[in-house]
Structures are given as C-alpha cells and as structure tokens.
Design a protein around this motif. Structure first.
Motif, PDB file in Angstrom:
ATOM      1  N   LEU A  30       0.817  -1.219   0.000  1.00  0.00           N
ATOM      2  CA  LEU A  30       0.000   0.000   0.000  1.00  0.00           C
ATOM      3  C   LEU A  30       0.849   1.266   0.000  1.00  0.00           C
ATOM      4  N   ALA A  31       2.163   1.121  -0.141  1.00  0.00           N
ATOM      5  CA  ALA A  31       3.080   2.250   0.008  1.00  0.00           C
ATOM      6  C   ALA A  31       3.302   3.042  -1.268  1.00  0.00           C
ATOM      7  N   GLY A  32       2.761   2.580  -2.402  1.00  0.00           N
ATOM      8  CA  GLY A  32       2.959   3.296  -3.651  1.00  0.00           C
ATOM      9  C   GLY A  32       4.384   3.199  -4.169  1.00  0.00           C
ATOM     10  N   ASP A  33       4.715   4.040  -5.141  1.00  0.00           N
ATOM     11  CA  ASP A  33       6.037   3.971  -5.774  1.00  0.00           C
ATOM     12  C   ASP A  33       6.922   5.169  -5.458  1.00  0.00           C
ATOM     13  N   ASP A  34       6.468   6.061  -4.561  1.00  0.00           N
ATOM     14  CA  ASP A  34       7.230   7.241  -4.148  1.00  0.00           C
ATOM     15  C   ASP A  34       7.444   8.218  -5.300  1.00  0.00           C
ATOM     16  N   GLY A  35       6.691   8.058  -6.396  1.00  0.00           N
ATOM     17  CA  GLY A  35       6.887   8.921  -7.553  1.00  0.00           C
ATOM     18  C   GLY A  35       8.196   8.681  -8.266  1.00  0.00           C
ATOM     19  N   ARG A  36       8.821   7.519  -8.021  1.00  0.00           N
ATOM     20  CA  ARG A  36      10.159   7.245  -8.564  1.00  0.00           C
ATOM     21  C   ARG A  36      10.221   5.925  -9.302  1.00  0.00           C
ATOM     22  N   LEU A  37       9.080   5.457  -9.836  1.00  0.00           N
ATOM     23  CA  LEU A  37       9.067   4.127 -10.443  1.00  0.00           C
ATOM     24  C   LEU A  37      10.013   4.032 -11.632  1.00  0.00           C
ATOM     25  N   TYR A  38      10.094   5.094 -12.435  1.00  0.00           N
ATOM     26  CA  TYR A  38      11.034   5.033 -13.551  1.00  0.00           C
ATOM     27  C   TYR A  38      12.476   4.982 -13.051  1.00  0.00           C
ATOM     28  N   ASP A  39      12.846   5.901 -12.182  1.00  0.00           N
ATOM     29  CA  ASP A  39      14.235   5.988 -11.733  1.00  0.00           C
ATOM     30  C   ASP A  39      14.700   4.711 -11.046  1.00  0.00           C
ATOM     31  N   VAL A  40      13.857   4.170 -10.160  1.00  0.00           N
ATOM     32  CA  VAL A  40      14.255   2.982  -9.405  1.00  0.00           C
ATOM     33  C   VAL A  40      14.503   1.806 -10.346  1.00  0.00           C
ATOM     34  N   VAL A  41      13.608   1.608 -11.305  1.00  0.00           N
ATOM     35  CA  VAL A  41      13.753   0.484 -12.228  1.00  0.00           C
ATOM     36  C   VAL A  41      14.897   0.732 -13.205  1.00  0.00           C
ATOM     37  N   ALA A  42      14.968   1.927 -13.779  1.00  0.00           N
ATOM     38  CA  ALA A  42      16.018   2.222 -14.760  1.00  0.00           C
ATOM     39  C   ALA A  42      17.402   2.126 -14.144  1.00  0.00           C
ATOM     40  N   ASP A  43      17.570   2.607 -12.917  1.00  0.00           N
ATOM     41  CA  ASP A  43      18.868   2.513 -12.251  1.00  0.00           C
ATOM     42  C   ASP A  43      19.252   1.048 -12.020  1.00  0.00           C
ATOM     43  N   THR A  44      18.279   0.228 -11.666  1.00  0.00           N
ATOM     44  CA  THR A  44      18.553  -1.195 -11.452  1.00  0.00           C
ATOM     45  C   THR A  44      18.987  -1.864 -12.753  1.00  0.00           C
ATOM     46  N   TYR A 123       3.001  -6.321 -17.170  1.00  0.00           N
ATOM     47  CA  TYR A 123       2.653  -4.912 -17.186  1.00  0.00           C
ATOM     48  C   TYR A 123       2.474  -4.398 -15.759  1.00  0.00           C
ATOM     49  N   PHE A 124       2.975  -3.193 -15.517  1.00  0.00           N
ATOM     50  CA  PHE A 124       2.902  -2.593 -14.190  1.00  0.00           C
ATOM     51  C   PHE A 124       2.470  -1.133 -14.317  1.00  0.00           C
ATOM     52  N   THR A 125       1.445  -0.742 -13.573  1.00  0.00           N
ATOM     53  CA  THR A 125       1.016   0.656 -13.571  1.00  0.00           C
ATOM     54  C   THR A 125       1.849   1.442 -12.558  1.00  0.00           C
ATOM     55  N   CYS A 126       1.687   2.747 -12.566  1.00  0.00           N
ATOM     56  CA  CYS A 126       2.294   3.551 -11.513  1.00  0.00           C
ATOM     57  C   CYS A 126       1.722   3.137 -10.164  1.00  0.00           C
ATOM     58  N   ASP A 127       2.486   3.390  -9.134  1.00  0.00           N
ATOM     59  CA  ASP A 127       2.186   3.073  -7.740  1.00  0.00           C
ATOM     60  C   ASP A 127       2.320   1.598  -7.405  1.00  0.00           C
ATOM     61  N   VAL A 128       2.689   0.743  -8.368  1.00  0.00           N
ATOM     62  CA  VAL A 128       3.190  -0.572  -7.978  1.00  0.00           C
ATOM     63  C   VAL A 128       4.502  -0.324  -7.236  1.00  0.00           C
ATOM     64  N   PRO A 129       4.684  -0.869  -6.050  1.00  0.00           N
ATOM     65  CA  PRO A 129       5.939  -0.611  -5.330  1.00  0.00           C
ATOM     66  C   PRO A 129       7.156  -0.950  -6.193  1.00  0.00           C
ATOM     67  N   GLY A 130       8.059   0.011  -6.306  1.00  0.00           N
ATOM     68  CA  GLY A 130       9.227  -0.194  -7.143  1.00  0.00           C
ATOM     69  C   GLY A 130      10.058  -1.390  -6.722  1.00  0.00           C
ATOM     70  N   GLU A 131      10.078  -1.687  -5.431  1.00  0.00           N
ATOM     71  CA  GLU A 131      10.841  -2.829  -4.944  1.00  0.00           C
ATOM     72  C   GLU A 131      10.368  -4.133  -5.578  1.00  0.00           C
ATOM     73  N   ALA A 132       9.047  -4.264  -5.767  1.00  0.00           N
ATOM     74  CA  ALA A 132       8.488  -5.493  -6.331  1.00  0.00           C
ATOM     75  C   ALA A 132       8.829  -5.612  -7.821  1.00  0.00           C
ATOM     76  N   VAL A 133       8.767  -4.492  -8.547  1.00  0.00           N
ATOM     77  CA  VAL A 133       9.136  -4.525  -9.963  1.00  0.00           C
ATOM     78  C   VAL A 133      10.620  -4.839 -10.105  1.00  0.00           C
ATOM     79  N   VAL A 134      11.444  -4.241  -9.263  1.00  0.00           N
ATOM     80  CA  VAL A 134      12.881  -4.493  -9.297  1.00  0.00           C
ATOM     81  C   VAL A 134      13.188  -5.968  -9.028  1.00  0.00           C
ATOM     82  N   ASP A 135      12.555  -6.548  -8.023  1.00  0.00           N
ATOM     83  CA  ASP A 135      12.835  -7.942  -7.707  1.00  0.00           C
ATOM     84  C   ASP A 135      12.369  -8.871  -8.832  1.00  0.00           C
ATOM     85  N   PHE A 136      11.280  -8.521  -9.498  1.00  0.00           N
ATOM     86  CA  PHE A 136      10.844  -9.280 -10.671  1.00  0.00           C
ATOM     87  C   PHE A 136      11.912  -9.222 -11.762  1.00  0.00           C
TER      88      PHE A 136
END
Length: 273
Positions: A30-44, A123-136
């Motif tokens: 429920l924590a959202g993506d902190d408005g950083r979903l692109y940066d977190v995934v792209a940096d990874t 597919y992932f929308t905004c506010d999917v926690p970036g940690e979960a997309v990164v681990d995927f």
C-alpha cells in the motif's frame, strides 16, 4: 525482520529532494512507488548491464522556428545483454490502461534472439511498489531461460502465504489476499491486449477464456479506484511471478517521501534518519 532492499542508502534523508521528510513505511503493497518508479527500475537495469535506448519523436510545421519545434521523448527501451529480455517505459506514449490506470512499465522476454516476437509480457502501472518490480526484473535477469517455466503456480501462493497473506476461501489454489483484503493476487482470465505467444491465446474465441495468467491489484476501499495493478501474461514463468509476489507482500519497511493519498491513513511509518 527482513533487511530493507536499499540497504546502501544513507541514513539521513532530510536534505534530499528539497528537504522533503522521508519515512520507513509499511505495508509495502500500500506504500505506492514514491513517484520514482522510472528511476528505481532504470537505475537497477543500468546496474545489471542493460542497454537503454530512447525513441525521440518530433513535429515541426513549415516556417516554424527551431526553438518552437515539439519534441517528445517517448518510449525508453532497456535491453538485456543477451537480447532475450527487455523493459519499456511506456507512460509517455498513448495510454494503455489496466484496471483503469495507465501502464508505466512493460517487460517482455523471448526464447531466441532471432524471434521477432515476445514469448510473454508483464505490465505494471504507476504506484506498484518499485521494490516489487525491481525484484521481478532481477529474477528475470538471473534466469537462464526466461521463457521457460521452472515452477508451478503454487510457488506464487506460497510466496505471499509466507508473509501472512490468506488463500482465497473459494479458490485456495488460485488466489490470495492480504489480511486487510485491500490487495490481491489471482490466477485467472487475462485482460484484453496482454501480449502472449501461447497459440491457445491466439486461438481463443472472443467469448471464451484462454490460458490463465496472474493478476495483482490494490483496491484501498470497495468500489473505489485501484491504487495500482499488475498483469502477467499466461506464459510468464511462475517463478518470476513468485519473485514479484514475495517482494510485494514482504513485511520489510520501505523508504518513502511521497505517500499515496488513498492509503496514507493505513500506513505505519517511522522517520528515516
């Protein structure tokens, strides 16, 4: 308690991002993506050695001054070194909606570099926690055969059950929800336009269901708009979905400066630093 995903972050965040205060919050789903979903995934992906390409499109009318030309930096494409997997930031393009929300990341994989088509997409929308997309994506990067299933669907449900999620009472073999029933993961009918090369998907009639795929979403209140949604084509290996599910349901706190308005009052938080 599990270690935070970003354990190498500094402990004092008070001066970053304009002095906006930071918190360790939970639950993660429920924590959202902190408005950083692109940066977190792209940096990874950059850290994993993936190559990034940006499709630049523009429009110029006759006699228009160069400084007035409209340039749109559209899809950003990240490609793995073996070219078997890629991730696209598609939010800048024409919206493709999932659960009423525009999709932000599309991740795909194929069996052979010579194949022109993806074997599957997620597919992932905004506010999917970036940690979960990164681990995927980390699990996808580590997979020697990203288009081959290495486990059954039970792996996904075991991953969330280990963190306290509850099996669906009516479909214990095909779904689970968090204890507050705000977030769910379910194996079932795949939404329209989800790309999958399984011939049974292509052959399915308009009014009949094809092979089942995993769907996940958060609905903060019954009947209210979803906070986020994720969809996995039927051919996405269950072990990769399990990596996403385990991270999504993790009890480890995550760092946030921007909290979703729809779930802010449901989050436990502690100051960071």
């Amino acid at each position: 308690m599990e270690a935070p995903l970003y354990s190498d972050f500094p402990t004092d965040f008070s001066a970053s991002r304009g002095g906006q205060p930071a918190f360790w919050v939970g639950p993660r789903h429920l924590a959202g993506d902190d408005g950083r979903l692109y940066d977190v995934v792209a940096d990874t992906l950059s850290g994993l050695g993936w190559t990034s390409l940006t499709v630049v499109r523009g429009r110029q009318v006759p006699d228009e001054a160069p400084e007035d030309r409209q340039v749109v930096r559209s899809t950003v494409l990240h490609i793995s070194p073996d070219a078997l997997r890629w991730a696209q930031w598609v939010l800048a393009d024409e919206p493709f909606f999932l659960g009423g929300l525009p999709i932000a990341w599309q991740v795909s994989a194929r069996a052979e570099p010579s194949s022109p088509l993806a074997q599957w997409s997620a597919y992932f929308t905004c506010d999917v926690p970036g940690e979960a997309v990164v681990d995927f994506l980390v699990a996808l990067d580590a997979s020697g055969q990203p288009a081959e299933p290495l486990a059954g669907p039970e792996r996904v449900l075991d991953a969330v059950a280990a963190h306290g999620w509850l099996r669906d009472f009516d479909r214990p073999e095909g779904g689970a929800t968090d204890p507050t029933a705000t977030s769910q993961i379910s194996l079932g009918e795949v939404p329209p336009l989800i790309q999958d090369s399984d011939p049974r998907v292509l052959a399915a009639e308009y009014d009949e269901a094809g092979p089942a795929g995993w769907q996940a979403w958060a609905e903060p209140a019954l009947g209210e708009p979803w906070l986020w949604a994720a969809s996995f084509a039927a051919s996405v290996p269950h072990d990769l979905v399990a990596a996403f599910a385990a991270s999504l349901s993790s009890t480890a706190p995550v760092l946030r400066r921007v909290l979703p308005a729809a779930t802010e009052d449901r989050l436990l938080r502690a100051p960071a630093g």
